[in-house]
Write a protein that holds these residues in place. Structure first.
Motif, PDB file in Angstrom:
ATOM      1  N   UNK A  92     -43.470  77.074  63.991  1.00 35.04           N
ATOM      2  CA  UNK A  92     -44.193  75.802  63.889  1.00 35.04           C
ATOM      3  C   UNK A  92     -43.220  74.670  63.601  1.00 35.04           C
ATOM      4  N   UNK A  93     -42.304  74.897  62.654  1.00 36.50           N
ATOM      5  CA  UNK A  93     -41.301  73.875  62.338  1.00 36.50           C
ATOM      6  C   UNK A  93     -40.436  73.569  63.546  1.00 36.50           C
ATOM      7  N   UNK A 111     -47.820  77.903  55.614  1.00 37.12           N
ATOM      8  CA  UNK A 111     -48.191  76.740  54.810  1.00 37.12           C
ATOM      9  C   UNK A 111     -49.435  76.077  55.374  1.00 37.12           C
ATOM     10  N   UNK A 112     -50.255  75.573  54.471  1.00 33.14           N
ATOM     11  CA  UNK A 112     -51.472  74.881  54.912  1.00 33.14           C
ATOM     12  C   UNK A 112     -51.140  73.702  55.814  1.00 33.14           C
ATOM     13  N   UNK A 113     -50.080  72.962  55.482  1.00 31.56           N
ATOM     14  CA  UNK A 113     -49.705  71.799  56.294  1.00 31.56           C
ATOM     15  C   UNK A 113     -49.335  72.227  57.707  1.00 31.56           C
ATOM     16  N   UNK A 114     -48.648  73.373  57.830  1.00 27.44           N
ATOM     17  CA  UNK A 114     -48.275  73.854  59.160  1.00 27.44           C
ATOM     18  C   UNK A 114     -49.499  74.322  59.939  1.00 27.44           C
ATOM     19  N   UNK A 115     -50.404  75.027  59.266  1.00 29.09           N
ATOM     20  CA  UNK A 115     -51.620  75.483  59.941  1.00 29.09           C
ATOM     21  C   UNK A 115     -52.442  74.303  60.429  1.00 29.09           C
ATOM     22  N   UNK A 171     -58.096  80.487  59.434  1.00 27.58           N
ATOM     23  CA  UNK A 171     -57.895  79.156  58.862  1.00 27.58           C
ATOM     24  C   UNK A 171     -59.112  78.272  59.101  1.00 27.58           C
ATOM     25  N   UNK A 172     -59.517  77.559  58.060  1.00 30.17           N
ATOM     26  CA  UNK A 172     -60.601  76.581  58.167  1.00 30.17           C
ATOM     27  C   UNK A 172     -60.120  75.255  57.609  1.00 30.17           C
TER      28      UNK A 172
END
Length: 539
Positions: free
Chosen positions: A265-266, A293-297, A327-328
């Motif tokens: 993702x990064x 990480x939530x930010x990445x998801x 993920x939600x």
């Protein structure tokens, strides 16, 4: 057996892992089973190639081999080799042509490999391995030479050999704290249970195209291959160049299922590939091997708005992955621990325990122990079992070494590791293995390796050592003869003595703080930077 494989014929293979390929063969015989840059193999073509190679290996060995190594770069030879080994009734031992020759030799011997399928790079590696010649027959698909196993369609198998649930389907190696890799045996019964769980969870079909980002010596590659093949779908190998523009590659290849480590993702973000709606064709986006990480998801979900994003968790010893979580955007951040997406519920058919430092059951938060049909029967070397398997209530449990917290009914969240083990680009790394290799370098007396955050959110290995000051480039060169590239530290620091804590033990916390400090406090090795290749290994 042909593309007209009947359901009755499939039933004869029971829990065998290769029964999933035969399912795909029956559903979509002329569809591409696997493809890469400039090549493609249909289910029929791959089936016939695997039958031919399996026949050649059985004829050369004179008996049913216990294990067959596949030592080839990711491409048509490697994929056909995995299937051919299974068709020959053997355990597959996927190996990397990027590993040092000595490490490869150790794996061949430890796994009891009696034949190898190798491309040119693999044969060169075998030729350079130290020690006595292994005397192992080598099938060289791209070369006919003296000593290689002859391949003749006249001796092809008529159909694959069956396998029992208790037989080993594949052997993979993980980094070991003793200074040598540990071999993990996974049975056909374990993979059968695993893929039954996935079949119930996902709606994969013949029109799907799976990304194949993982090296074949990582177990998440088995997810790609046998999820796709069980559905008659296509596996699409991703070349390194694809990461320069993932949206364009995904559109051209028609990708519908993405699976990689979160590190990808990064990388995609750095190439401006995570714009809103940039990945409209994806139906499923799946991540494993590292903490997500939530930010990445959230960023990936915005780029793939019609995709279901999932976080999977599991060590090699529990067959690829053992937990899953969807993920939600609305609820997941509220369940996250330290900004990390939960790992979800343990697979059906398994039990789990949370225990304290004395291995006594606790509630709420503790080390995760799991037992059930996906658990390995043990390592190749029984001595490696000590400390990883415990008995409780008359059953054997695997200790993951991960602290988790129950954040909802049955939903687990990863908190941290309880030992020194770390994840680097999806690799499960035991720093002690690196330390031992460093201590074998000329002039090094003691060594301690730590992992610290690097640019882009990945972890970077940093080595500290005592003894004679040595240029970092020289240490890195020496380590290349003993360790895979991803296990080689990028920075080195010479110390007169290690800092000690109150218990007079090496203060690893102080070393991590120093490694994470301002630039210039550690010496970088003069090695070329590598493009991260997503490659998993349990969180």
């Amino acid at each position: 057996m042909t593309g007209a494989t009947s359901q009755a014929s499939l039933g004869a293979y029971g829990a065998a892992l290769h029964a999933r390929f035969l399912r795909g063969l029956a559903v979509a015989p002329r569809r591409a089973a696997v493809r890469g840059p400039g090549w493609s193999l249909s289910y029929e073509a791959l089936h016939e190639r695997a039958l031919t190679w399996a026949g050649a290996l059985l004829r050369a060995a004179g008996h049913r081999p216990a294990a067959i190594g596949v030592l080839a770069a990711k491409g048509p030879h490697a994929y056909a080799g995995v299937l051919a080994a299974l068709y020959a009734g053997a355990a597959v031992v996927p190996l990397s042509t990027d590993f040092p020759a000595a490490r490869t030799r150790h794996m061949l011997e430890a796994a009891g490999v009696s034949a190898v399928i190798a491309d040119a790079a693999g044969r060169a590696l075998l030729a350079g391995a130290p020690g006595p010649a292994p005397g192992i027959p080598v099938l060289a698909p791209d070369e006919v030479s003296a000593g290689s196993v002859p391949v003749d369609a006249a001796h092809a198998l008529g159909e694959p050999l069956p396998a029992d649930a208790g037989d080993t389907a594949y052997v993979l190696f993980t980094s070991g704290s003793t200074g040598r890799p540990k071999g993990v045996r996974i049975s056909h019964g374990s993979t059968d249970h695993y893929f039954q769980v996935l079949d119930a969870r996902y709606d994969f079909g013949p029109e799907d195209v799976f990304s194949q980002t993982f090296d074949l010596n990582f177990d998440c590659a088995m997810f790609d291959l046998f999820c796709a093949w069980g559905a008659g779908a296509t596996v699409q190998q991703l070349p390194a160049a694809a990461f320069r523009d993932i949206p364009a590659f995904a559109a051209e290849a028609g990708l519908t299922v993405w699976f990689s480590t979160p590190s990808a993702i990064s990388l995609v973000r750095r190439t401006a590939g995570l714009g809103a709606g940039a990945l409209p064709g994806l139906r499923w986006s799946i991540f494993a091997g590292e903490a997500l990480k939530c930010a990445d998801a959230a960023d990936w979900q915005r780029a793939a708005p019609t995709s279901t994003v999932e976080n999977l968790y599991g060590p090699t010893e529990l067959t690829i992955t053992i937990c899953g979580y969807e993920w939600s955007p609305e609820t997941s951040e509220g369940l996250a621990v330290h900004g990390i997406v939960p790992i979800g519920a343990v697979h059906k058919g398994h039990d789990h325990l949370l225990v304290d430092a004395d291995c006594e059951p606790v509630s709420g938060e503790g080390e995760l122990l799991i037992t059930g049909p996906q658990m390995t029967a043990g390592y190749l070397d029984p001595a490696d079992d000590q400390g990883r398997f415990v008995t409780h209530d008359g059953r054997t449990w695997y200790r993951t070494g991960d602290r988790v917290r129950e954040v909802a009914d049955g939903v687990l969240a990863y908190v941290d590791r309880l030992d020194a083990q770390v994840q680097v680009q999806g690799w499960r790394v035991e720093p002690a293995e690196i330390d031992q290799a460093l201590c074998a370098c000329a002039g090094v007396e003691e060594a301690v390796t730590v992992a610290v955050p690097a640019a882009g959110g990945d972890l970077e290995l940093v080595a500290f050592y005592t003894g004679r000051p040595t240029p970092a480039s020289r240490l890195a060169r020496a380590l290349r003869g003993a360790l895979p590239e991803r296990l080689i530290p990028r920075r080195y620091t010479h110390l007169a003595a290690f800092p000690l804590n109150a218990n007079r033990k090496i203060d690893r916390g102080a070393l991590r703080a120093r490694a994470a400090g301002p630039p210039g406090r550690t010496e970088p090795a003069a090695v070329p930077a590598r493009v991260p290749r997503p490659a998993p290994r349990g969180q």
